[in-house]
Design an enzyme around this catalytic site. Structure first.
Site, PDB file in Angstrom:
ATOM      1  N   ASP A 180       0.819  -1.212   0.000  1.00  0.00           N
ATOM      2  CA  ASP A 180       0.000   0.000   0.000  1.00  0.00           C
ATOM      3  C   ASP A 180       0.855   1.266   0.000  1.00  0.00           C
ATOM      4  O   ASP A 180       2.041   1.237   0.347  1.00  0.00           O
ATOM      5  CB  ASP A 180      -0.947   0.013   1.209  1.00  0.00           C
ATOM      6  N   GLU A 247       0.303  -1.060   5.770  1.00  0.00           N
ATOM      7  CA  GLU A 247       1.320  -0.502   6.652  1.00  0.00           C
ATOM      8  C   GLU A 247       1.089   0.976   6.920  1.00  0.00           C
ATOM      9  O   GLU A 247       1.342   1.459   8.024  1.00  0.00           O
ATOM     10  CB  GLU A 247       2.709  -0.727   6.041  1.00  0.00           C
ATOM     11  N   HIS A 553       5.724  10.143   1.119  1.00  0.00           N
ATOM     12  CA  HIS A 553       4.532  10.698   1.778  1.00  0.00           C
ATOM     13  C   HIS A 553       4.199  12.116   1.325  1.00  0.00           C
ATOM     14  O   HIS A 553       3.298  12.736   1.885  1.00  0.00           O
ATOM     15  CB  HIS A 553       4.675  10.704   3.314  1.00  0.00           C
TER      16      HIS A 553
END
Length: 585
Positions: A180, A247, A553
């Site tokens: 993911d 995760e 991110h």
């Protein structure tokens, strides 16, 4: 007193001490002169004199031969044919083009995980992971012909390559990755240099969500097995690959049940070594390249603070409504952060010790070096002073962090709000605990509630108050700091030797070999569910991580192609070296 002095026949104690001191100096000078005459090279190594002559050692002295951070030799597999096969493959332009295309392809599958996902099988957003599995199977048929595949809660993938030696005699090697990725919101797509799910390769960088976190790691791990199988290698030690599906949202749907399945098979301490993604990779610090292996993680807590009161019309407000009181609480928290101290329990302290020994003396600050020995001895004053020195650059490696991430209050501008709420994310220092964090916040918040005549409900309150005017604090998802994995274990030595054999320093022309050092993971990985399986848990990504961890991110995530194509060499060599350790017993 005079009578006693008159009867004294021995010289005063202080004179005896002085005489003994000068006698030792004379002996020391004489011996030192003799040693320097016999061993003139000692002139260049003053630490050698102190270590050999006086039995003392400064383990944090530059280039200390007997100090901190002793490096293991480079570890090359015994099976040279397999090693050569893999090296030639990895260095082939055709192979490099092929593996880059594989990573680009899996990046194009937007396998996003969301905080509000419902159960697997009910929430259709999970279905994207079927495509990830199909992609892996289509590109690695040789692997799936040789491994046992277990589906764990549908989308957790567990691949087991059985070794010839039973797990009871040779504990398995476990390598983790996750399928993911963090979502990319539609309004942010325009900010990307290349669309986040194009997997664009510009000849130097591979762009896209998941390039670094964590699809590059996933492809590299499975690629290493593919290369080993094609080379004809047959493992003695079982090799396990675990691919979680969540995760980025704490791992409860896949990583947790995977760990439970593995525990049912292998039991406590049944795994030889676990390796998962790491946050630092190869970094240059103090003008020296370090491979930073995270041997521990900080703890984790989400804290909710609710302030409730009676409502009413805004034309007749109280002096301080719930939003104002909550604002006072938040301000008080930010004005009273957790204090920091450096202890030898913290793996980042070991990194400083490594840097003190292996970095150029001129590049490592004396104000840090001078405190290391005192910190190692448990000197509390030195621990706090060193934390102050490091505060601007490394503060959250040595202290608990807090970040107010959500704040809500009120639903209408002309109504007095009955509820104001804040949520705080806390990452707990290795030296601290959940209990200490809770105590800290209660000491700050309780007086504010009392000041405003409100009931205070602490973390362990029974919450049976019916008074509408109250301040309540809750903790969620509490995770203590992880155990610190050993650096003197055989598994760590195998990992370190593999790193030193397969990775290069960032400045090849001006540095010696890469230095392997323990380090701390300030975030958390799926390994938080695997503590019972082994003490040997290491989090390491064998590439250079730069520019905010390659923008993981956030906007413009990427991975350097020249580093990525060599990752399978690292993982395959780790498998071979771990297998050699079986034969060595």
């Amino acid at each position: 007193m005079e009578k006693l002095l008159g009867q004294q026949t021995k010289p005063p104690r202080n004179k005896s001490i002085i005489r003994m001191f000068f006698l030792r100096v004379i002996v020391a000078v004489t011996l030192t002169s003799a040693l320097l005459f016999t061993f003139p090279d000692a002139l260049l190594k003053p630490s050698w004199i102190t270590e050999r002559l006086f039995g003392l050692s400064d383990e944090y002295a530059p280039n200390s031969q007997h100090g901190a951070c002793q490096q293991v030799p480079k570890l090359s597999p015994k099976n040279k044919d397999v090693e050569q096969f893999i090296q030639q493959k990895v260095e082939s332009p055709e192979y490099q083009k092929e593996i880059i295309n594989k990573l680009s392809g899996i990046i194009r599958i937007p396998s996003e995980s969301y905080d509000d996902l419902g159960p697997i099988g009910e929430d259709k957003r999970w279905d994207i992971f079927y495509k990830v599995e199909q992609y892996i199977k289509a590109h690695y048929p040789t692997v799936f012909q040789n491994v046992k595949l277990d589906h764990v809660n549908t989308h957790g993938l567990l691949l087991t390559w059985e070794g010839s030696v039973p797990a009871s005699e040779a504990k398995p090697l476990l390598m983790l990755a996750h399928q993911d990725v963090v979502p990319v919101f539609a309004e942010n797509v325009k900010d990307w240099t290349h669309p986040p799910y194009d997997g664009y390769y510009d000849g130097e960088l591979i762009w896209g969500r998941g390039a670094t976190d964590d699809k590059g790691y996933l492809i590299s791990i499975i690629e290493s097995l593919d290369l080993l199988i094609k080379s004809g290698f047959k493992p003695k030690r079982t090799v396990i690959l675990s691919f979680g599906c969540d995760e980025e949202i704490s791992g409860a749907h896949c990583a947790l049940p995977i760990s439970q399945l593995l525990h049912s098979r292998y039991g406590d301490d049944g795994i030889y070594l676990i390796i998962d993604e790491g946050s630092m990779g190869v970094q240059k610090e103090f003008d020296r390249s370090f491979a930073m292996v995270s041997v521990a993680e900080k703890g984790y807590m989400d804290i909710s603070i609710n302030v409730t009161s009676t409502g009413g019309h805004a034309s007749n407000p109280p002096d301080h409504n719930t939003i104002g009181i909550l604002s006072e609480i938040v301000t008080t928290m930010e004005n009273n952060p957790f204090t920091g101290r450096v202890t030898s329990k913290n793996p980042t302290f070991d990194f400083l010790g490594c840097a003190a020994v292996h970095a150029r003396e001129s590049s490592f600050p004396k104000e840090i070096r001078n405190k290391l020995s005192k910190v190692a001895r448990g000197d509390g004053k030195a621990q706090k002073k060193l934390a102050e020195v490091l505060d601007s650059t490394m503060r959250y490696y040595f202290r608990t962090s807090q970040s107010v991430g959500i704040i809500n209050g009120g639903i209408k501008v002309n109504a007095i709000p009955e509820l104001a709420m804040a949520r705080v994310n806390v990452r707990i220092a290795v030296e601290s605990s959940i209990a200490q964090v809770e105590e800290h916040y209660e000491k700050l918040i309780k007086p504010i509630a009392k000041k405003h005549g409100m009931v205070f409900e602490g973390f362990n309150s029974t919450r049976n108050s019916t008074d509408p005017r109250k301040v309540s604090v809750f903790s969620q998802d509490g995770l203590e700091p992880s155990p610190v994995s050993p650096v003197n274990a055989e598994a760590f030595k195998v990992l370190s030797g593999t790193i030193r054999n397969t990775l290069k320093p960032l400045d090849i022309n001006n540095e010696g070999d890469i230095i392997v050092t323990p380090y701390l993971m300030t975030a958390n990985t799926d390994t938080k569910y695997f503590w019972a399986l082994t003490k040997n848990i290491y989090r390491y990504t064998p590439i250079t991580l730069e520019q905010n961890l390659n923008h993981a991110h956030t906007t413009d995530e990427f991975i350097r192609a020249d580093a990525f194509v060599r990752e399978p060499l690292f993982f395959a060599t780790l498998v071979l070296n771990a297998d050699d350790a079986v034969a060595a017993r």
